[in-house]
Motif scaffolding. Structure first.
Motif, PDB file in Angstrom:
ATOM      1  N   GLU A 317     -43.317   9.622  55.143  1.00 30.98           N
ATOM      2  CA  GLU A 317     -43.871   8.948  56.357  1.00 30.98           C
ATOM      3  C   GLU A 317     -45.393   9.570  56.809  1.00 30.98           C
ATOM      4  OE1 GLU A 317     -41.197   9.667  59.837  1.00 30.98           O
ATOM      5  OE2 GLU A 317     -39.455   8.781  58.722  1.00 30.98           O
ATOM      6  N   GLU A 318     -46.024   8.709  57.610  1.00 33.38           N
ATOM      7  CA  GLU A 318     -47.474   8.829  57.695  1.00 33.38           C
ATOM      8  C   GLU A 318     -47.601  10.252  58.572  1.00 33.38           C
ATOM      9  OE1 GLU A 318     -51.318   7.179  60.301  1.00 33.38           O
ATOM     10  OE2 GLU A 318     -49.756   5.727  59.595  1.00 33.38           O
ATOM     11  N   ASN A 319     -46.782  10.392  59.620  1.00 36.34           N
ATOM     12  CA  ASN A 319     -46.854  11.616  60.583  1.00 36.34           C
ATOM     13  C   ASN A 319     -46.653  12.627  59.602  1.00 36.34           C
ATOM     14  OD1 ASN A 319     -44.104  10.518  60.434  1.00 36.34           O
ATOM     15  ND2 ASN A 319     -43.957  12.225  61.989  1.00 36.34           N
ATOM     16  N   VAL A 320     -45.624  12.669  58.839  1.00 32.33           N
ATOM     17  CA  VAL A 320     -45.051  13.703  58.107  1.00 32.33           C
ATOM     18  C   VAL A 320     -46.369  14.460  57.133  1.00 32.33           C
ATOM     19  CG1 VAL A 320     -43.638  14.570  56.446  1.00 32.33           C
ATOM     20  CG2 VAL A 320     -42.881  13.303  58.235  1.00 32.33           C
ATOM     21  N   HIS A 321     -46.783  13.317  56.371  1.00 30.41           N
ATOM     22  CA  HIS A 321     -48.000  13.645  55.530  1.00 30.41           C
ATOM     23  C   HIS A 321     -49.037  14.147  56.214  1.00 30.41           C
ATOM     24  CE1 HIS A 321     -50.092  13.628  51.545  1.00 30.41           C
ATOM     25  NE2 HIS A 321     -50.863  12.713  51.862  1.00 30.41           N
ATOM     26  N   ARG A 322     -49.536  13.822  57.396  1.00 28.77           N
ATOM     27  CA  ARG A 322     -50.556  14.177  58.253  1.00 28.77           C
ATOM     28  C   ARG A 322     -50.400  15.511  58.746  1.00 28.77           C
ATOM     29  NH1 ARG A 322     -54.250  10.660  60.942  1.00 28.77           N
ATOM     30  NH2 ARG A 322     -54.272   8.468  60.409  1.00 28.77           N
ATOM     31  N   CYS A 323     -49.121  15.798  59.145  1.00 30.05           N
ATOM     32  CA  CYS A 323     -48.986  16.984  59.595  1.00 30.05           C
ATOM     33  C   CYS A 323     -48.936  18.257  58.726  1.00 30.05           C
ATOM     34  CB  CYS A 323     -47.486  16.953  60.391  1.00 30.05           C
ATOM     35  SG  CYS A 323     -47.516  16.242  61.879  1.00 30.05           S
TER      36      CYS A 323
END
Length: 338
Positions: A317-323
């Motif tokens: 997920e985008e938010n996971v990769h960003r975090c």
């Protein structure tokens, strides 16, 4: 006739049946053999990242911080300028002693820290840039040999601290450090060493949320989200058609030059969803040269700041990769539980 022995043999039909059965067995076995080989290659890739992460830890233990990312995409290493902010070479150059490559690290030293034109420095850096290391190459992708080097927008491969326009082959790296959630560019660095180098020659780290940045360094204390929740080093996306050509902007400078795509990657170019740099499996015709990714099916390998290595799905997920790329956003995500 009684008492007369007869010779028995295979009929043509029986022979064809046997050949068909053997063919079927081979067809059934080949995928299993190929899968076993890929599993072994993937394990070796994971081991490479483990060695790189341990080398980063050893470096930190001695210096109390991680390496700087260097000076910019035109600068190669200078063996007389240490491993701090004065070192123009990449983070991979700085950790060479911790990869049992002391000789390659010290090669050419003794010319003086402000020398950038001597033949000794030229020859030593050419040798260094043309020394491939197995620990930097994923065996699922390619071998640890030299590959073609092409001019970059009409300029030499790398101009400082020597003008090297005769380098036509060079080493490569399949791994990149975590530059942070959002891309913060590096630039080409200062013009020369004469008269000293001013900090104003470099861009400010600004919104850098990663582990490495040009002419700057961070420590474990700066990873406020926790070392098990932050990327350190991972596989980078490449186009298969350019594995050996040197034509990719993310694979043309080699491991020891501070190019902001060869040895550092990011999770996004801006905060908008449209700016997300999703990780991809290597595929032809793509230009995702700022993205993480890899040649393996389903997932790619990432070393975390605690030294562990995790397999991350391309569909993360985008938010996971960003975090996971952001060391200080206050959103602790354990990559081991993905």
């Amino acid at each position: 006739m009684d008492g007369v022995s007869r010779k028995h043999g295979f009929t043509l039909v029986e022979l064809l049946v046997v050949i068909t059965i053997i063919g079927i067995l081979i067809a059934l076995l080949l995928p299993a053999v190929q899968a076993a080989r890929e599993a072994a290659r993937r394990m070796q890739c994971s081991n490479n990242l483990k060695q790189l992460s341990l080398a980063m830890h050893d470096f930190h233990q001695l210096q109390n911080h991680f390496p700087t990312a260097g000076w910019g995409y035109r600068w190669a290493p200078h063996p007389d300028r240490g491993v701090g902010l004065d070192q123009p070479g990449s983070w991979i150059y700085s950790i060479l002693p911790h990869l049992e490559q002391e000789g390659l690290f010290h090669l050419g030293e003794g010319v003086g820290r402000n020398d950038e034109t001597s033949l000794q420095l030229l020859n030593s850096n050419k040798t260094r840039l043309q020394t491939p290391l197995a620990v930097l190459v994923c065996p699922s992708r390619r071998s640890a040999v030299n590959y073609a080097v092409l001019p970059n927008s009409g300029a030499p491969y790398v101009a400082k601290p020597f003008l090297c326009n005769t380098l036509n082959v060079g080493a490569r790296t399949d791994y990149a450090a975590n530059g942070g959630e959002i891309l913060v560019g590096f630039g080409q660095g200062p013009g020369n060493l004469a008269g000293g180098v001013s900090p104003t020659s470099f861009p400010k780290p600004g919104s850098c949320t990663g582990i490495l940045y040009v002419h700057n360094h961070y420590s474990f204390a700066d990873i406020t989200d926790g070392t098990s929740n932050t990327y350190l080093i991972g596989e980078k996306f490449l186009e298969p058609e350019n594995y050996s050509t040197g034509a990719s902007a993310g694979d043309d400078q080699g491991p020891f030059v501070c190019d902001d795509r060869d040895s550092v990657r990011w999770a996004a170019v801006n905060s908008a969803s449209s700016g997300f740099l999703a990780p991809y499996q290597d595929c032809e015709g793509s230009t995702q040269t700022y993205n993480f990714g890899g040649p393996h099916a389903g997932s790619f390998n990432m070393a975390l700041c605690d030294g562990s290595v995790s397999s991350i799905s391309y569909s993360v997920e985008e938010n996971v990769h960003r975090c996971l790329a952001n060391r200080k956003d206050g959103k602790a995500i354990d990559a081991k539980k993905l």
